[in-house]
Write a protein that holds these residues in place. Structure first.
Motif, mmCIF file in Angstrom:
data_model
loop_
_atom_site.group_PDB
_atom_site.id
_atom_site.type_symbol
_atom_site.label_atom_id
_atom_site.label_comp_id
_atom_site.label_asym_id
_atom_site.label_seq_id
_atom_site.Cartn_x
_atom_site.Cartn_y
_atom_site.Cartn_z
ATOM 1 N N ILE A 94 6.465 2.985 -9.141
ATOM 2 C CA ILE A 94 5.053 2.802 -8.789
ATOM 3 C C ILE A 94 4.848 1.411 -8.200
ATOM 4 N N ALA A 95 5.488 0.413 -8.775
ATOM 5 C CA ALA A 95 5.383 -0.953 -8.228
ATOM 6 C C ALA A 95 5.937 -1.010 -6.802
ATOM 7 N N ARG A 96 7.011 -0.285 -6.523
ATOM 8 C CA ARG A 96 7.577 -0.256 -5.174
ATOM 9 C C ARG A 96 6.591 0.391 -4.201
ATOM 10 N N VAL A 97 5.977 1.511 -4.624
ATOM 11 C CA VAL A 97 4.978 2.195 -3.794
ATOM 12 C C VAL A 97 3.804 1.254 -3.517
ATOM 13 N N TRP A 98 3.352 0.564 -4.552
ATOM 14 C CA TRP A 98 2.239 -0.387 -4.433
ATOM 15 C C TRP A 98 2.590 -1.470 -3.422
ATOM 16 N N MET A 99 3.798 -2.044 -3.547
ATOM 17 C CA MET A 99 4.205 -3.106 -2.637
ATOM 18 C C MET A 99 4.292 -2.598 -1.201
ATOM 19 N N GLU A 100 4.941 -1.449 -0.998
ATOM 20 C CA GLU A 100 5.083 -0.923 0.373
ATOM 21 C C GLU A 100 3.722 -0.703 1.027
ATOM 22 N N SER A 101 2.792 -0.162 0.268
ATOM 23 C CA SER A 101 1.464 0.110 0.805
ATOM 24 C C SER A 101 0.720 -1.188 1.086
ATOM 25 N N TRP A 102 0.793 -2.127 0.162
ATOM 26 C CA TRP A 102 0.131 -3.419 0.340
ATOM 27 C C TRP A 102 0.702 -4.142 1.558
ATOM 28 N N VAL A 103 2.011 -4.130 1.707
ATOM 29 C CA VAL A 103 2.666 -4.770 2.848
ATOM 30 C C VAL A 103 2.230 -4.101 4.156
ATOM 31 N N SER A 104 1.978 -2.785 4.107
ATOM 32 C CA SER A 104 1.585 -2.063 5.326
ATOM 33 C C SER A 104 0.217 -2.514 5.851
ATOM 34 N N THR A 105 -0.563 -3.212 5.023
ATOM 35 C CA THR A 105 -1.863 -3.734 5.479
ATOM 36 C C THR A 105 -1.684 -4.957 6.370
ATOM 37 N N GLY A 106 -0.482 -5.550 6.345
ATOM 38 C CA GLY A 106 -0.240 -6.771 7.101
ATOM 39 C C GLY A 106 -0.671 -8.026 6.363
ATOM 40 N N LEU A 107 -1.101 -7.891 5.099
ATOM 41 C CA LEU A 107 -1.611 -9.032 4.342
ATOM 42 C C LEU A 107 -0.572 -9.654 3.415
ATOM 43 N N ALA A 108 0.631 -9.091 3.397
ATOM 44 C CA ALA A 108 1.697 -9.628 2.549
ATOM 45 C C ALA A 108 3.032 -9.226 3.139
ATOM 46 N N GLU A 109 4.073 -9.916 2.702
ATOM 47 C CA GLU A 109 5.432 -9.554 3.098
ATOM 48 C C GLU A 109 6.174 -9.056 1.868
ATOM 49 N N ALA A 110 7.006 -8.062 2.080
ATOM 50 C CA ALA A 110 7.805 -7.520 0.977
ATOM 51 C C ALA A 110 8.771 -8.591 0.485
ATOM 52 N N SER A 111 8.902 -8.673 -0.826
ATOM 53 C CA SER A 111 9.867 -9.610 -1.407
ATOM 54 C C SER A 111 10.185 -9.163 -2.828
ATOM 55 N N ASN A 112 11.331 -9.613 -3.312
ATOM 56 C CA ASN A 112 11.688 -9.325 -4.700
ATOM 57 C C ASN A 112 10.695 -9.974 -5.651
ATOM 58 N N PHE A 113 10.160 -11.136 -5.246
ATOM 59 C CA PHE A 113 9.181 -11.853 -6.061
ATOM 60 C C PHE A 113 7.899 -11.017 -6.203
ATOM 61 N N LEU A 114 7.394 -10.497 -5.085
ATOM 62 C CA LEU A 114 6.188 -9.662 -5.120
ATOM 63 C C LEU A 114 6.435 -8.411 -5.960
ATOM 64 N N LEU A 115 7.582 -7.774 -5.766
ATOM 65 C CA LEU A 115 7.904 -6.567 -6.519
ATOM 66 C C LEU A 115 7.953 -6.859 -8.020
ATOM 67 N N ALA A 116 8.577 -7.955 -8.392
ATOM 68 C CA ALA A 116 8.660 -8.330 -9.811
ATOM 69 C C ALA A 116 7.265 -8.593 -10.380
ATOM 70 N N ASN A 117 6.406 -9.247 -9.594
ATOM 71 C CA ASN A 117 5.039 -9.510 -10.051
ATOM 72 C C ASN A 117 4.266 -8.213 -10.257
ATOM 73 N N LEU A 118 4.411 -7.263 -9.332
ATOM 74 C CA LEU A 118 3.695 -5.996 -9.454
ATOM 75 C C LEU A 118 4.217 -5.199 -10.644
ATOM 76 N N ARG A 119 5.531 -5.227 -10.859
ATOM 77 C CA ARG A 119 6.100 -4.533 -12.027
ATOM 78 C C ARG A 119 5.524 -5.098 -13.322
ATOM 79 N N ALA A 120 5.470 -6.414 -13.403
ATOM 80 C CA ALA A 120 4.929 -7.055 -14.609
ATOM 81 C C ALA A 120 3.436 -6.767 -14.738
ATOM 82 N N ARG A 121 2.741 -6.757 -13.620
ATOM 83 C CA ARG A 121 1.294 -6.534 -13.657
ATOM 84 C C ARG A 121 0.965 -5.121 -14.145
ATOM 85 N N ILE A 122 1.739 -4.128 -13.723
ATOM 86 C CA ILE A 122 1.484 -2.757 -14.180
ATOM 87 C C ILE A 122 1.519 -2.703 -15.705
ATOM 88 N N ARG A 123 2.542 -3.275 -16.292
ATOM 89 C CA ARG A 123 2.664 -3.235 -17.754
ATOM 90 C C ARG A 123 1.510 -3.994 -18.421
#
Length: 154
Positions: free
Chosen positions: A17-46
């Protein structure tokens, strides 16, 4: 092609789910995909689940096509993200219809001001702009919207 099934998320799906969230967020052009962003989203979900999120997914034959996070006590639609591969298939509209079954009288949401595609869509779906505020967590300027079920008097 059948419509994806909207169902509660399982704990073992949080990383996907965090990967899906990141891919979609990145598709807005407002962020770049990164391991850091993915880790933050994973932690945020929990963290958000502990704080009261109801987390749902759109399950497309075993693939997570979208995520939806609601905070039901606050009538708050917190996150609605569709994977780039599944955008343009009315999945967002299906998720919003599902949200209205969970929150039938009133829904609040916030949308990043620069994500014009998203907030224009919410406006077309009947949400009314109320104010702008800075999101303390991200620093983004957010547009705040509310939808209320029409009361029929007669």
């Amino acid at each position: 092609m059948s419509s994806p099934l909207i169902r509660p998320a399982r704990t073992d799906e949080y990383d996907e789910i965090a990967r899906v969230w990141m891919e979609s967020w990145v598709s807005t052009g407002l962020a770049e995909a990164s391991n850091f962003l993915l880790a933050n989203l994973r932690a945020r979900i929990r963290r958000e689940i502990e704080d009261g999120w109801s987390l749902f997914v759109a399950d497309d034959s075993g693939t997570i096509a979208a995520m939806l996070a609601l905070h039901l006590p606050n009538h708050y639609l917190d996150q609605l993200f569709v994977t780039p591969a599944c955008q343009g298939r009315s999945l967002g509209r299906q998720l919003l219809a599902f949200t209205r079954t969970q929150l039938p009288d009133e829904i609040y949401l916030r949308c990043v001001r620069e994500n014009e595609k998203a907030w224009r869509w919410y406006e077309r779906e009947g949400f009314v702009f109320e104010k702008e505020e800075v999101a303390s967590a991200t620093g983004f300027m957010m547009k705040c919207y509310r939808w209320k079920r029409q009361q029929h008097t007669g």
